[in-house]
Motif scaffolding. Structure first.
Motif, PDB file in Angstrom:
ATOM      1  N   ASN A  28       0.844  -1.254  -0.126  1.00 57.67           N
ATOM      2  CA  ASN A  28       0.094   0.106  -0.082  1.00 57.67           C
ATOM      3  C   ASN A  28       0.799   1.120   0.113  1.00 57.67           C
ATOM      4  O   ASN A  28       1.390   1.609   0.989  1.00 57.67           O
ATOM      5  CB  ASN A  28      -0.923   0.116   1.181  1.00 57.67           C
ATOM      6  CG  ASN A  28      -1.858   1.099   1.334  1.00 57.67           C
ATOM      7  OD1 ASN A  28      -1.360   2.342   1.123  1.00 57.67           O
ATOM      8  ND2 ASN A  28      -3.035   0.802   1.405  1.00 57.67           N
ATOM      9  N   LEU A  29       0.983   1.726  -1.139  1.00 61.63           N
ATOM     10  CA  LEU A  29       1.890   2.941  -1.337  1.00 61.63           C
ATOM     11  C   LEU A  29       1.584   4.229  -0.320  1.00 61.63           C
ATOM     12  O   LEU A  29       2.487   4.669   0.291  1.00 61.63           O
ATOM     13  CB  LEU A  29       1.796   3.622  -2.663  1.00 61.63           C
ATOM     14  CG  LEU A  29       2.707   2.920  -3.519  1.00 61.63           C
ATOM     15  CD1 LEU A  29       2.810   3.384  -5.127  1.00 61.63           C
ATOM     16  CD2 LEU A  29       4.271   2.985  -3.238  1.00 61.63           C
ATOM     17  N   GLN A  30       0.553   4.527  -0.289  1.00 65.10           N
ATOM     18  CA  GLN A  30       0.176   5.744   0.912  1.00 65.10           C
ATOM     19  C   GLN A  30       0.601   5.406   2.172  1.00 65.10           C
ATOM     20  O   GLN A  30       1.419   6.038   2.879  1.00 65.10           O
ATOM     21  CB  GLN A  30      -1.391   5.903   0.833  1.00 65.10           C
ATOM     22  CG  GLN A  30      -1.739   7.227   1.542  1.00 65.10           C
ATOM     23  CD  GLN A  30      -1.273   8.458   0.822  1.00 65.10           C
ATOM     24  OE1 GLN A  30      -1.625   8.608  -0.153  1.00 65.10           O
ATOM     25  NE2 GLN A  30      -0.382   8.915   1.573  1.00 65.10           N
ATOM     26  N   GLU A  31       0.443   4.001   2.558  1.00 59.83           N
ATOM     27  CA  GLU A  31       0.642   3.616   4.014  1.00 59.83           C
ATOM     28  C   GLU A  31       2.346   3.643   4.130  1.00 59.83           C
ATOM     29  O   GLU A  31       2.779   4.184   5.247  1.00 59.83           O
ATOM     30  CB  GLU A  31       0.242   2.407   4.206  1.00 59.83           C
ATOM     31  CG  GLU A  31      -1.219   1.983   4.698  1.00 59.83           C
ATOM     32  CD  GLU A  31      -1.695   0.760   5.062  1.00 59.83           C
ATOM     33  OE1 GLU A  31      -0.874   0.034   5.172  1.00 59.83           O
ATOM     34  OE2 GLU A  31      -2.767   0.456   5.077  1.00 59.83           O
ATOM     35  N   HIS A  32       2.885   3.188   2.981  1.00 62.91           N
ATOM     36  CA  HIS A  32       4.375   3.112   2.857  1.00 62.91           C
ATOM     37  C   HIS A  32       4.784   4.867   3.079  1.00 62.91           C
ATOM     38  O   HIS A  32       5.755   5.021   3.818  1.00 62.91           O
ATOM     39  CB  HIS A  32       4.665   2.687   1.548  1.00 62.91           C
ATOM     40  CG  HIS A  32       6.527   2.840   1.443  1.00 62.91           C
ATOM     41  ND1 HIS A  32       7.318   2.033   2.037  1.00 62.91           N
ATOM     42  CD2 HIS A  32       6.969   3.560   0.782  1.00 62.91           C
ATOM     43  CE1 HIS A  32       8.522   2.364   1.631  1.00 62.91           C
ATOM     44  NE2 HIS A  32       8.214   3.190   0.485  1.00 62.91           N
ATOM     45  N   ASN A  60       3.621   7.421   4.202  1.00 66.18           N
ATOM     46  CA  ASN A  60       2.942   7.934   5.380  1.00 66.18           C
ATOM     47  C   ASN A  60       4.063   7.450   6.598  1.00 66.18           C
ATOM     48  O   ASN A  60       4.471   8.330   7.286  1.00 66.18           O
ATOM     49  CB  ASN A  60       1.517   7.510   5.781  1.00 66.18           C
ATOM     50  CG  ASN A  60       0.615   8.278   5.065  1.00 66.18           C
ATOM     51  OD1 ASN A  60       0.936   9.348   4.393  1.00 66.18           O
ATOM     52  ND2 ASN A  60      -0.628   7.685   5.052  1.00 66.18           N
ATOM     53  N   GLU A  61       4.239   6.259   6.668  1.00 65.04           N
ATOM     54  CA  GLU A  61       5.055   5.699   7.737  1.00 65.04           C
ATOM     55  C   GLU A  61       6.679   6.169   7.525  1.00 65.04           C
ATOM     56  O   GLU A  61       7.250   6.538   8.494  1.00 65.04           O
ATOM     57  CB  GLU A  61       5.327   4.205   7.551  1.00 65.04           C
ATOM     58  CG  GLU A  61       6.083   3.574   8.690  1.00 65.04           C
ATOM     59  CD  GLU A  61       5.472   3.791  10.096  1.00 65.04           C
ATOM     60  OE1 GLU A  61       6.349   3.858  10.878  1.00 65.04           O
ATOM     61  OE2 GLU A  61       4.325   4.267  10.151  1.00 65.04           O
ATOM     62  N   LEU A  62       7.105   6.080   6.110  1.00 67.34           N
ATOM     63  CA  LEU A  62       8.393   6.913   5.998  1.00 67.34           C
ATOM     64  C   LEU A  62       8.530   8.426   6.360  1.00 67.34           C
ATOM     65  O   LEU A  62       9.621   8.909   6.886  1.00 67.34           O
ATOM     66  CB  LEU A  62       8.719   6.909   4.497  1.00 67.34           C
ATOM     67  CG  LEU A  62      10.054   7.265   3.955  1.00 67.34           C
ATOM     68  CD1 LEU A  62      10.992   6.299   4.466  1.00 67.34           C
ATOM     69  CD2 LEU A  62      10.072   7.102   2.269  1.00 67.34           C
ATOM     70  N   SER A  86      10.516  12.769   9.430  1.00 64.88           N
ATOM     71  CA  SER A  86      10.203  14.137  10.084  1.00 64.88           C
ATOM     72  C   SER A  86      10.505  13.958  11.463  1.00 64.88           C
ATOM     73  O   SER A  86      11.222  14.960  12.000  1.00 64.88           O
ATOM     74  CB  SER A  86       8.824  14.605   9.744  1.00 64.88           C
ATOM     75  OG  SER A  86       7.775  13.598  10.324  1.00 64.88           O
ATOM     76  N   GLU A  87      10.270  12.848  12.110  1.00 68.93           N
ATOM     77  CA  GLU A  87      10.754  13.036  13.413  1.00 68.93           C
ATOM     78  C   GLU A  87      12.210  13.120  13.576  1.00 68.93           C
ATOM     79  O   GLU A  87      12.760  13.673  14.381  1.00 68.93           O
ATOM     80  CB  GLU A  87      10.071  11.896  14.226  1.00 68.93           C
ATOM     81  CG  GLU A  87       8.601  11.752  14.480  1.00 68.93           C
ATOM     82  CD  GLU A  87       8.025  10.506  14.948  1.00 68.93           C
ATOM     83  OE1 GLU A  87       8.730   9.527  15.146  1.00 68.93           O
ATOM     84  OE2 GLU A  87       6.737  10.605  15.129  1.00 68.93           O
ATOM     85  N   ALA A  88      12.714  12.225  12.847  1.00 67.34           N
ATOM     86  CA  ALA A  88      14.308  12.184  12.868  1.00 67.34           C
ATOM     87  C   ALA A  88      14.847  13.495  12.495  1.00 67.34           C
ATOM     88  O   ALA A  88      15.854  14.237  13.119  1.00 67.34           O
ATOM     89  CB  ALA A  88      14.894  11.281  11.876  1.00 67.34           C
TER      90      ALA A  88
END
Length: 226
Positions: A2-6, A8-10, A15-17
């Motif tokens: 699921n590209l959107q999920e991929h 989003n997780e990335l 962004s946190e890093a």
């Protein structure tokens, strides 16, 4: 996948890093002695999409001009990395007509490839535009390329780094300490769902390229019109 999920997780992890200062700088972008070259099958977005990408990049440049921003000439989607860039690779090591023949064979019966560019994501070292193929045509092409190249004796390194499954476009690489990570993330948030445009692929290019797909170091090997 699921590209959107991929994506989003990335984005969430990266962004946190970035905000925590745990991003990675690319130390080789300006290395004149960088001899990493390879062969790539790529797709270039149309001019409308590239113009929309530059609108986004202009906002980033305004708050941090020291990063590496891709010019329109270098913006691309990797359809397949045939030979991943490595030090010392040169064209005299391979027979290009043999590669062209396998690619032409893989393109037989290919359905139309259409890609929607919507939103941005990130890695710890780069910012990317999210690409979404509208059907399985691009994946089907990749599977045929894998199958046909693995049957051959030609030099190739398909899937050696990772099995490609996305259609993203890398548009920024971090080369200097980020001046204002918070502002950078604020701008990416603004464009998280931005519609950069949709286009139908009319040409796939086979190129000899450096790690960053810079136009000045790219040699056009063959065009495949769809």
């Amino acid at each position: 996948m699921n590209l959107q999920e991929h994506y989003n997780e990335l984005y969430k992890q990266s962004s946190e890093a970035i905000l925590a200062g745990n991003y990675k700088l690319d130390s080789q972008i300006n290395d004149q002695n960088d001899s990493r070259f390879g062969i790539t099958l790529l797709i270039r977005p149309n001019e409308v999409i590239k113009a929309n990408i530059q609108l986004f990049l202009n906002e980033l440049k305004a708050i941090d001009p020291l990063q590496y921003y891709y010019p329109n000439s270098d913006i691309h989607i990797t359809a397949m990395s045939i030979i991943s860039c490595y030090e010392g690779f040169s064209l005299d090591k391979v027979s290009i007509p043999d590669y062209v023949e396998i690619i032409q064979k893989s393109l037989l019966d290919l359905n139309e490839i259409k890609i929607e560019f919507r939103g941005v994501t990130a890695s710890p070292s780069a910012i990317m535009i999210q690409g979404f193929p509208t059907d399985e045509s691009l994946n089907n092409l990749r599977d045929k390329l894998r199958e046909n190249f693995k049957k051959s004796t030609l030099e190739q390194s398909i899937d050696s780094r990772y099995a490609i499954s996305t259609a993203h476009v890398t548009v920024v690489r971090f080369q200097e300490k980020l001046q204002t990570p918070e502002k950078l993330i604020a701008i990416t948030e603004k464009f998280r769902d931005f519609d950069f445009g949709t286009f139908t692929v009319d040409k796939i290019e086979l190129v000899y390229n450096d790690w960053y797909q810079r136009e000045k170091n790219t040699i056009q090997l063959a065009d495949f019109h769809l």
